[in-house]
Design a protein around this motif. Structure first.
Motif, PDB file in Angstrom:
ATOM      1  N   ALA A 186       0.835  -1.201   0.000  1.00 25.51           N
ATOM      2  CA  ALA A 186       0.000   0.000   0.000  1.00 25.51           C
ATOM      3  C   ALA A 186       0.871   1.253   0.000  1.00 25.51           C
ATOM      4  CB  ALA A 186      -0.933  -0.010   1.210  1.00 25.51           C
ATOM      5  N   GLY A 187       1.923   1.237   0.811  1.00 29.68           N
ATOM      6  CA  GLY A 187       2.803   2.395   0.891  1.00 29.68           C
ATOM      7  C   GLY A 187       3.484   2.708  -0.417  1.00 29.68           C
ATOM      8  N   LEU A 188       3.824   1.685  -1.191  1.00 35.86           N
ATOM      9  CA  LEU A 188       4.496   1.904  -2.466  1.00 35.86           C
ATOM     10  C   LEU A 188       3.608   2.623  -3.477  1.00 35.86           C
ATOM     11  CD1 LEU A 188       6.378  -1.507  -2.890  1.00 35.86           C
ATOM     12  CD2 LEU A 188       7.369   0.725  -2.318  1.00 35.86           C
ATOM     13  N   ARG A 189       2.293   2.566  -3.280  1.00 37.25           N
ATOM     14  CA  ARG A 189       1.362   3.206  -4.208  1.00 37.25           C
ATOM     15  C   ARG A 189       0.968   4.610  -3.768  1.00 37.25           C
ATOM     16  NH1 ARG A 189      -1.428   0.374  -8.012  1.00 37.25           N
ATOM     17  NH2 ARG A 189      -3.188   1.811  -7.745  1.00 37.25           N
ATOM     18  N   LEU A 190       1.460   5.035  -2.587  1.00 37.97           N
ATOM     19  CA  LEU A 190       1.099   6.350  -2.072  1.00 37.97           C
ATOM     20  C   LEU A 190       2.064   7.425  -2.567  1.00 37.97           C
ATOM     21  CD1 LEU A 190       0.248   5.483   1.643  1.00 37.97           C
ATOM     22  CD2 LEU A 190      -1.368   6.031  -0.178  1.00 37.97           C
ATOM     23  N   PRO A 191       1.584   8.633  -2.780  1.00 38.60           N
ATOM     24  CA  PRO A 191       2.471   9.752  -3.144  1.00 38.60           C
ATOM     25  C   PRO A 191       3.180  10.286  -1.901  1.00 38.60           C
ATOM     26  CG  PRO A 191       0.188  10.518  -3.040  1.00 38.60           C
ATOM     27  CD  PRO A 191       0.154   9.027  -2.799  1.00 38.60           C
ATOM     28  N   LEU A 192       4.262   9.633  -1.526  1.00 37.84           N
ATOM     29  CA  LEU A 192       4.951   9.942  -0.269  1.00 37.84           C
ATOM     30  C   LEU A 192       5.912  11.118  -0.457  1.00 37.84           C
ATOM     31  CD1 LEU A 192       5.628   6.289   0.939  1.00 37.84           C
ATOM     32  CD2 LEU A 192       3.948   7.897   1.845  1.00 37.84           C
ATOM     33  N   GLU A 193       5.349  12.283  -0.601  1.00 38.30           N
ATOM     34  CA  GLU A 193       6.142  13.508  -0.723  1.00 38.30           C
ATOM     35  C   GLU A 193       6.118  14.237   0.616  1.00 38.30           C
ATOM     36  OE1 GLU A 193       6.234  17.683  -3.272  1.00 38.30           O
ATOM     37  OE2 GLU A 193       4.961  16.010  -3.919  1.00 38.30           O
ATOM     38  N   ALA A 194       7.271  14.300   1.270  1.00 40.47           N
ATOM     39  CA  ALA A 194       7.343  14.906   2.601  1.00 40.47           C
ATOM     40  C   ALA A 194       7.147  16.405   2.532  1.00 40.47           C
ATOM     41  CB  ALA A 194       8.679  14.579   3.252  1.00 40.47           C
ATOM     42  N   GLY A 195       6.624  16.964   3.631  1.00 36.52           N
ATOM     43  CA  GLY A 195       6.447  18.399   3.735  1.00 36.52           C
ATOM     44  C   GLY A 195       7.737  19.096   4.134  1.00 36.52           C
ATOM     45  N   THR A 196       7.590  20.318   4.574  1.00 36.73           N
ATOM     46  CA  THR A 196       8.764  21.139   4.884  1.00 36.73           C
ATOM     47  C   THR A 196       9.153  21.111   6.361  1.00 36.73           C
ATOM     48  OG1 THR A 196       7.337  23.083   5.197  1.00 36.73           O
ATOM     49  CG2 THR A 196       8.247  22.705   2.987  1.00 36.73           C
ATOM     50  N   SER A 197       8.386  20.396   7.173  1.00 38.64           N
ATOM     51  CA  SER A 197       8.657  20.405   8.616  1.00 38.64           C
ATOM     52  C   SER A 197       9.580  19.278   9.057  1.00 38.64           C
ATOM     53  CB  SER A 197       7.343  20.326   9.400  1.00 38.64           C
ATOM     54  OG  SER A 197       6.604  19.174   9.034  1.00 38.64           O
ATOM     55  N   GLY A 198      10.100  18.497   8.107  1.00 38.24           N
ATOM     56  CA  GLY A 198      10.949  17.368   8.448  1.00 38.24           C
ATOM     57  C   GLY A 198      12.160  17.708   9.298  1.00 38.24           C
ATOM     58  N   PRO A 199      12.945  18.724   8.933  1.00 33.95           N
ATOM     59  CA  PRO A 199      14.145  19.040   9.720  1.00 33.95           C
ATOM     60  C   PRO A 199      13.835  19.355  11.188  1.00 33.95           C
ATOM     61  CG  PRO A 199      14.237  20.126   7.595  1.00 33.95           C
ATOM     62  CD  PRO A 199      12.865  19.534   7.704  1.00 33.95           C
ATOM     63  N   LEU A 200      12.637  19.838  11.453  1.00 34.16           N
ATOM     64  CA  LEU A 200      12.270  20.163  12.829  1.00 34.16           C
ATOM     65  C   LEU A 200      11.702  18.960  13.572  1.00 34.16           C
ATOM     66  CD1 LEU A 200      11.813  22.256  15.102  1.00 34.16           C
ATOM     67  CD2 LEU A 200       9.575  22.732  14.058  1.00 34.16           C
ATOM     68  N   LEU A 201      10.831  18.186  12.899  1.00 38.55           N
ATOM     69  CA  LEU A 201      10.105  17.115  13.574  1.00 38.55           C
ATOM     70  C   LEU A 201      10.856  15.788  13.608  1.00 38.55           C
ATOM     71  CD1 LEU A 201       6.451  17.715  12.315  1.00 38.55           C
ATOM     72  CD2 LEU A 201       7.467  18.340  14.505  1.00 38.55           C
ATOM     73  N   VAL A 202      11.630  15.493  12.570  1.00 34.27           N
ATOM     74  CA  VAL A 202      12.306  14.188  12.505  1.00 34.27           C
ATOM     75  C   VAL A 202      13.209  13.933  13.710  1.00 34.27           C
ATOM     76  CG1 VAL A 202      14.041  12.858  11.236  1.00 34.27           C
ATOM     77  CG2 VAL A 202      12.117  13.897  10.017  1.00 34.27           C
ATOM     78  N   PRO A 203      14.063  14.871  14.123  1.00 33.79           N
ATOM     79  CA  PRO A 203      14.897  14.604  15.312  1.00 33.79           C
ATOM     80  C   PRO A 203      14.069  14.343  16.570  1.00 33.79           C
ATOM     81  CG  PRO A 203      15.745  16.482  14.091  1.00 33.79           C
ATOM     82  CD  PRO A 203      14.411  16.175  13.509  1.00 33.79           C
ATOM     83  N   VAL A 204      12.948  15.040  16.709  1.00 36.14           N
ATOM     84  CA  VAL A 204      12.084  14.820  17.882  1.00 36.14           C
ATOM     85  C   VAL A 204      11.519  13.415  17.859  1.00 36.14           C
ATOM     86  CG1 VAL A 204      10.004  15.583  19.069  1.00 36.14           C
ATOM     87  CG2 VAL A 204      11.516  17.271  18.009  1.00 36.14           C
ATOM     88  N   VAL A 205      11.012  12.997  16.703  1.00 32.42           N
ATOM     89  CA  VAL A 205      10.423  11.660  16.585  1.00 32.42           C
ATOM     90  C   VAL A 205      11.475  10.581  16.810  1.00 32.42           C
ATOM     91  CG1 VAL A 205       9.231  10.064  15.052  1.00 32.42           C
ATOM     92  CG2 VAL A 205       8.618  12.487  15.042  1.00 32.42           C
TER      93      VAL A 205
END
Length: 246
Positions: A199-218
């Protein structure tokens, strides 16, 4: 990295949450008396709240890191998402309320809510996965949704076979002949992971602009989530010996 984080939480929920959904689906078959149903529910009682954390986390990651995908999924499947949330609430209400007031009718009503909510969750996830995987539309999508729902049911029965004893274990192990529960659980886990990945391979997985802020927290929080989940599994690793608090 954002894609791996979303996959981690989503697949974790499918595997962990799929087990308690499947047990709820099979409750009338596994528990044929009030006492038996309490013991069957005890098999998932220590885990279901922790399992739901994975879904909440997946939803948060989707909203925070993939806002465009979140909008597309909600816009295109609004009624289905709402139905899924209602089924989730009904199932959890049944688990929490079934033992709060004595009486066979009260317990039977909320046991029915557990079963209905669990089937609702399984079919909603099946409809969503079928729509995403195959792009199916119209009434035929219901037939496709039965396959993921059957997988949830099989996964739950296998989990119950790992947790229960005696007659209840024998009922749960109907698919394995009374042995090989761990191997069967590994197979159903692999199947759920495969469905989620497809299912994931068929999704348009385009990340937003908040990655640099949220990824380290997660990434900082993930070890704590995994450690707490491992602690719960280790603490309740033995088979169920009687009713739980639910």
């Amino acid at each position: 990295m954002e894609i791996f984080i979303l996959a981690f939480f989503t697949l974790g929920y499918l595997v962990l949450g799929g087990a308690d959904i499947g047990v709820g689906m099979a409750l009338p078959y596994l528990g044929r008396s009030v006492g038996e149903r309490r013991e069957v529910i005890a098999a998932i009682a220590p885990f279901f709240l922790g399992n739901e954390v994975w879904l909440v986390a997946a939803g948060g990651v989707l909203a925070g890191l993939f806002p465009q995908l979140e909008g597309e999924l909600l816009h295109g499947n609004y009624a289905l998402i709402v139905t899924l949330l209602v089924a989730w609430v009904v199932r959890d209400m049944g688990l929490w309320l079934r033992g709060r007031v004595p009486g066979a009718r009260w317990q039977a009503f909320w046991d029915g809510a557990i079963v209905a909510g669990s089937w609702g969750l399984a079919l909603c996830w099946g409809l969503l996965l079928t729509h995403v995987l195959l792009g199916m539309q119209g009434p035929v999508v219901v037939l496709g949704a039965l396959v993921p729902a059957a997988l949830f049911l099989t996964h739950g029965l296998t989990f119950a076979a790992l947790r229960l004893r005696g007659t209840l274990r024998a009922r749960a192990a109907v698919l394995t002949g009374g042995a090989g529960e761990a191997r069967m659980y590994a197979l159903t886990t692999a199947a759920l992971v495969a469905v989620g990945l497809l299912a994931g391979l068929r999704l348009p997985l385009e990340a937003g602009t908040s990655g640099p802020l949220l990824v380290p927290v997660v990434l900082t929080l993930i070890p704590f989530l995994v450690a707490s989940q491992a602690w719960v599994w280790w603490t309740f690793r033995h088979r169920v010996t009687g009713p739980s608090y639910l």
